[in-house]
Design an enzyme around this catalytic site. Structure first.
Site, PDB file in Angstrom:
ATOM      1  N   LYS A 230     -13.253 -14.757  -3.048  1.00  0.00           N
ATOM      2  CA  LYS A 230     -12.848 -13.651  -3.887  1.00  0.00           C
ATOM      3  C   LYS A 230     -11.339 -13.827  -4.402  1.00  0.00           C
ATOM      4  O   LYS A 230     -10.346 -13.458  -3.797  1.00  0.00           O
ATOM      5  CB  LYS A 230     -13.070 -12.252  -3.322  1.00  0.00           C
TER       6      LYS A 230
ATOM      7  N   GLU B  63      -3.216 -12.521   6.872  1.00  0.00           N
ATOM      8  CA  GLU B  63      -1.829 -13.010   6.770  1.00  0.00           C
ATOM      9  C   GLU B  63      -1.166 -11.928   5.856  1.00  0.00           C
ATOM     10  O   GLU B  63      -1.542 -11.897   4.818  1.00  0.00           O
ATOM     11  CB  GLU B  63      -1.918 -14.488   6.192  1.00  0.00           C
TER      12      GLU B  63
ATOM     13  N   CYS C 277       5.149 -15.055   0.648  1.00  0.00           N
ATOM     14  CA  CYS C 277       4.979 -14.240   1.845  1.00  0.00           C
ATOM     15  C   CYS C 277       6.248 -14.567   2.914  1.00  0.00           C
ATOM     16  O   CYS C 277       6.792 -13.651   3.459  1.00  0.00           O
ATOM     17  CB  CYS C 277       3.836 -14.827   2.711  1.00  0.00           C
TER      18      CYS C 277
ATOM     19  N   GLU D 109       8.189  -4.749   2.853  1.00  0.00           N
ATOM     20  CA  GLU D 109       8.251  -6.068   2.088  1.00  0.00           C
ATOM     21  C   GLU D 109       8.190  -5.496   0.451  1.00  0.00           C
ATOM     22  O   GLU D 109       7.396  -4.803   0.108  1.00  0.00           O
ATOM     23  CB  GLU D 109       6.931  -6.495   2.326  1.00  0.00           C
TER      24      GLU D 109
HETATM   25  P1  ADP Z   1      -1.077  -7.521  -3.169  1.00  0.00           P
HETATM   26  O1  ADP Z   1      -0.341  -6.690  -3.254  1.00  0.00           O
HETATM   27  O2  ADP Z   1      -0.635  -9.050  -2.897  1.00  0.00           O
HETATM   28  O3  ADP Z   1      -2.229  -7.858  -4.434  1.00  0.00           O
HETATM   29  P2  ADP Z   1      -3.663  -6.598  -1.951  1.00  0.00           P
HETATM   30  O4  ADP Z   1      -4.032  -6.885  -0.630  1.00  0.00           O
HETATM   31  O5  ADP Z   1      -3.594  -5.759  -2.682  1.00  0.00           O
HETATM   32  O6  ADP Z   1      -1.998  -7.530  -1.881  1.00  0.00           O
HETATM   33  O7  ADP Z   1      -4.540  -7.841  -2.711  1.00  0.00           O
HETATM   34  C1  ADP Z   1      -4.891  -8.945  -2.002  1.00  0.00           C
HETATM   35  C2  ADP Z   1      -6.444  -9.534  -2.382  1.00  0.00           C
HETATM   36  O8  ADP Z   1      -7.239  -8.344  -1.579  1.00  0.00           O
HETATM   37  C3  ADP Z   1      -6.857  -9.427  -3.648  1.00  0.00           C
HETATM   38  O9  ADP Z   1      -7.779 -10.515  -3.778  1.00  0.00           O
HETATM   39  C4  ADP Z   1      -7.387  -7.991  -3.594  1.00  0.00           C
HETATM   40  O10 ADP Z   1      -8.542  -7.976  -4.748  1.00  0.00           O
HETATM   41  C5  ADP Z   1      -7.988  -7.963  -2.433  1.00  0.00           C
HETATM   42  N1  ADP Z   1      -8.257  -6.713  -2.112  1.00  0.00           N
HETATM   43  C6  ADP Z   1      -7.498  -5.438  -2.458  1.00  0.00           C
HETATM   44  N2  ADP Z   1      -8.080  -4.303  -1.948  1.00  0.00           N
HETATM   45  C7  ADP Z   1      -9.127  -4.645  -1.204  1.00  0.00           C
HETATM   46  C8  ADP Z   1     -10.051  -4.101  -0.358  1.00  0.00           C
HETATM   47  N3  ADP Z   1     -10.194  -2.615  -0.309  1.00  0.00           N
HETATM   48  N4  ADP Z   1     -11.026  -4.885   0.439  1.00  0.00           N
HETATM   49  C9  ADP Z   1     -10.980  -6.250   0.384  1.00  0.00           C
HETATM   50  N5  ADP Z   1     -10.156  -6.766  -0.382  1.00  0.00           N
HETATM   51  C10 ADP Z   1      -9.380  -6.029  -1.219  1.00  0.00           C
END
Ligand code: ADP
Length: 495
Positions: free
Chosen positions: A189, A265, A300, A399
């Site tokens: 994903k 991570e 990161c 962060e």
């Molecule tokens: P960032 O702030 O770096 O975008 P996120 O954690 O929101 O961090 O996003 C990192 C990844 O996690 C993306 O691929 C995002 O679509 C996915 N993501 C966001 N929310 C969820 C969730 N509730 N469950 C699983 N994956 C998620």
């Protein structure tokens, strides 16, 4: 060597609407819905990606499950799997420039860095794990004579890999390389705001001969696709890089479903500690500036907290500001650019809000602090230095994930260690000193997964990367990362 004309020839190349990849087939979402992909370089519409639904995600999980159960991949001789993965790496190399430019148009990283850190390191990572495929042995336990204990290493099953937007190919390869090399099936994903190069990377895996269903890609929202993966009873492992908030949700979803393993991570607030005895303070300032401002701070392990010994604080910060001012921020597709775009407008607004909060809490805006290059339509921000930051200030604890450096003076080694360890994070850090014993003491005392000594950044695939505390668990890279993707099985024989 890449030259600018090769990049310019690709900068406006039309990008067709993208597809999901499920069971070896390119397809649209069951709902037909799509998401717009906006370029952070100029705010223009690049293309669309399918808005993956729960049904699409479920279909991808089942395809991965079937591929695992019928052994079409893990049952192949290791040498055959290795050949396919090496062919994949070769195809990535042939398409290196295309992948790098596509990725930059999508996520905004400066191309000079993207070439190395994105396809460059992804290719090295895929080769590293491909080469390891036929070097994984089981064990015979040192038992008594009348019994025998065999320890088998078995692929775990279906791996869900959830990837962020800052380095989609590099971080994607950190998960895909060992997961596939170990014989697992994967549902990938990508991030909503940086999926294009990763989709292409997955398509090339199939071109290289990876059997259908072994690697599936579902684009779409985290709260739909990601949630479906994390709650699935058929996903055995989640490997994730992203925010702490999402990491927490993944653990909750695991607990509420099949207790799948979650390797997380989750970013950091890494301290870069500069002692007065540093041999070359100008070099330390230049490298420290790059350590936070490259990729506009969207790294990161970025050295986002600078701890400086008080006796050199003022001079060092002045030197650092000079280095920051010299960083060329701008067109990410220009080879001379040193810091590209912020990935998306929400992140940019968040960065600017951090600068305001830092000042409201007593920090001093020493350099930068503004959005720039608005006329491009893209999202750019100046390298920013905040001084007079106390350890409990928001900008010292949270962060930012942007080009914002928080500077705090320290008195002595003990004070430096205390400050370095004073956040919930523990991903990376740095120490600058000419005293070898002090360097080793600092490495021991800093509660982080990585400590850089007299440098910042750059470790390659041969060393593990992972955090302690709330920066997560488990490691990417190196042979240690392999362990996440195997189960141990004991066979106990009476002889
Ligand atoms: P960032 O702030 O770096 O975008 P996120 O954690 O929101 O961090 O996003 C990192 C990844 O996690 C993306 O691929 C995002 O679509 C996915 N993501 C966001 N929310 C969820 C969730 N509730 N469950 C699983 N994956 C998620």
């Amino acid at each position: 060597m890449t030259d600018q004309s090769q990049i310019d020839a690709l900068r406006d190349k039309p990008i067709p609407p993208q597809n999901l990849l499920i069971d070896g087939e390119l397809c649209q979402s069951a709902s037909g819905a799509t998401d717009d992909v906006i370029s952070p370089l100029n705010g223009a519409l690049l293309t669309t990606t399918p808005a993956g639904t729960r049904e699409d995600t479920e279909r991808a999980i089942q395809a991965a499950r079937r591929a695992f159960d019928d052994k079409r991949w893990r049952g192949m001789p290791p040498a055959a799997r290795k050949k396919i993965m090496l062919r994949w790496a070769d195809l990535l190399e042939e398409n290196m420039l295309d992948l790098a430019v596509l990725g930059v148009r999508n996520n905004g990283t400066e191309i000079g860095m993207a070439l190395k850190a994105e396809p460059g390191s992804a290719i090295a990572t895929i080769r590293f794990y491909a080469e390891a495929i036929d070097k994984v042995y089981g064990e015979i336990a040192p038992t008594a004579d009348d019994v025998m204990g065999l320890i088998h290493k078995e692929a775990v099953g279906v791996v869900a890999a959830i990837i962020p937007w800052n380095f989609p190919l590099m971080i994607g390869a950190w998960k895909l390389g060992p997961a596939l090399a170990a014989g697992n099936s994967v549902v990938l994903k990508p991030s909503e705001t940086a999926s294009l190069s990763l989709i292409r990377m997955a398509e090339l895996a199939l071109e290289a001969g990876l059997p259908p269903g072994v690697l599936n890609v579902v684009t779409g929202e985290g709260k739909i696709v990601g949630e479906t993966l994390s709650h699935s009873m058929d996903v055995d492992v989640i490997v994730f890089t992203g925010s702490g908030a999402t990491g927490r949700r993944l653990l909750q979803a695991s607990a509420a479903s099949n207790m799948k393993r979650c390797y997380l991570e989750l970013g950091g607030k890494s301290a870069n500690v500069v002692f007065a005895d540093t041999k070359n303070l100008s070099e330390a300032a230049a490298v420290s500036a790059a350590g936070i401002f490259r990729n506009s701070g969207q790294v990161c392990v970025a050295g986002s907290r600078l701890l400086v010994e008080r006796s050199i604080h003022d001079d060092f910060v002045a030197e650092l500001a000079k280095a920051a001012a010299a960083i060329r921020v701008g067109d990410p597709l220009d080879l001379t650019t040193q810091a590209g775009a912020v990935n998306n407008p929400t992140q940019l607004a968040q960065n600017l809000a951090f600068v305001e909060t830092a000042q409201a809490e007593g920090g001093t805006l020493y350099h930068g602090g503004n959005q720039i290059l608005q006329d491009t339509g893209g999202y750019f921000m100046e390298p920013t230095i905040i001084t007079d930051v106390a350890e409990d200030h928001t900008v010292a604890q949270k962060e930012v994930f942007g080009p914002v450096l928080a500077v705090t003076p320290f008195e002595d080694e003990g004070d430096a260690i205390r400050l370095a360890n004073s956040t919930d994070y523990g991903l990376a850090g740095g120490v600058w000193t000419s005293d070898l014993s002090r360097a080793h003491r600092m490495v021991r005392e800093m509660r982080t997964g990585v400590v850089h000594v007299n440098t910042y950044g750059g470790p390659d695939v041969t060393v593990p990367m992972g955090g302690v505390k709330q920066s997560g668990n488990g490691h990417d890279k190196s042979l240690h990362a392999f362990e996440k993707y195997f189960d141990l099985k004991t066979a106990w024989f009476k002889l």
